[in-house]
Design a protein around this motif. Structure first.
Motif, short mmCIF file in Angstrom:
data_model
loop_
_atom_site.label_atom_id
_atom_site.label_comp_id
_atom_site.label_asym_id
_atom_site.label_seq_id
_atom_site.Cartn_x
_atom_site.Cartn_y
_atom_site.Cartn_z
N TYR A 25 -20.40 11.89 -10.20
CA TYR A 25 -20.02 11.56 -11.58
C TYR A 25 -19.10 10.34 -11.62
N TYR A 26 -18.15 10.27 -10.68
CA TYR A 26 -17.19 9.15 -10.69
C TYR A 26 -17.85 7.81 -10.35
N GLU A 27 -19.09 7.82 -9.86
CA GLU A 27 -19.79 6.59 -9.54
C GLU A 27 -20.50 5.99 -10.76
N THR A 28 -20.44 6.69 -11.88
CA THR A 28 -21.11 6.21 -13.09
C THR A 28 -20.11 5.53 -14.01
N ASP A 29 -20.64 4.73 -14.94
CA ASP A 29 -19.78 4.02 -15.88
C ASP A 29 -19.89 4.64 -17.27
N ARG A 30 -19.32 3.99 -18.27
CA ARG A 30 -19.33 4.53 -19.64
C ARG A 30 -20.74 4.69 -20.19
N MET A 31 -21.69 3.95 -19.63
CA MET A 31 -23.07 4.06 -20.10
C MET A 31 -23.80 5.22 -19.42
N GLY A 32 -23.12 5.87 -18.45
CA GLY A 32 -23.73 7.01 -17.76
C GLY A 32 -24.62 6.62 -16.60
N THR A 66 -32.17 1.97 -12.94
CA THR A 66 -30.86 2.62 -12.95
C THR A 66 -30.93 3.99 -12.26
N SER A 67 -29.77 4.45 -11.83
CA SER A 67 -29.63 5.82 -11.35
C SER A 67 -28.47 6.44 -12.12
N THR A 68 -28.46 7.76 -12.18
CA THR A 68 -27.46 8.47 -12.96
C THR A 68 -26.89 9.64 -12.16
#
Length: 135
Positions: free
Chosen positions: A10-17, A65-67
């Motif tokens: 989760y911490y590897e994602t940004d505000r866009m998810g 992208t990855s999520t």
């Protein structure tokens, strides 16, 4: 040699998810560390031998992208190995089989005091282990 698996945190994602682009470079290092251990030359063994291996070049081509919670399979291959330089390629694929990133890195080999190492001459076993995997 099998691929290295990374689960997007989760911490590897940004505000866009989506995964922040800088994390792919970290994953490359994780895969490289895994690869070196698999061929019998983990980083701690290299450092005990007096070798350091700085990154001299990186290239990432972000395809998709990855999520959070995606499973990323990272396949690493040796593109070229020379006496003092190593070129690697990475292919990162998600659990659906989609390529999310293709990347390359180049590394030099130095003594801990900064002098260049000639792998072929000074560490022939390591050089041959890499050379055997060259594409």
């Amino acid at each position: 040699m099998g691929p290295y698996l990374h689960f997007v945190q989760y911490y590897e994602t940004d505000r866009m998810g989506i995964t922040h682009h800088s994390n792919y470079i970290r994953w490359m290092e994780e895969a490289r560390t895994h690869f070196l251990a698999e061929i019998g030359w983990p980083y701690d063994k290299l450092e005990e031998s007096g070798i350091i291996s700085p990154v001299t070049s990186l290239n990432c081509d972000y395809k998709q992208t990855s999520t959070f919670a995606d499973e990323i399979s990272i396949t690493l291959s040796v593109v070229a190995v020379k006496a003092a330089k190593l070129s690697l390629a990475y292919q990162m694929i998600n659990q659906a089989g989609v390529v999310v990133c293709q990347a390359t890195s180049e590394h030099s080999f130095l003594q801990q005091d900064g002098g260049f190492v000639n792998l072929k001459k000074d560490y022939p076993n390591f050089f041959q282990a890499l050379k055997a995997l060259e594409d």
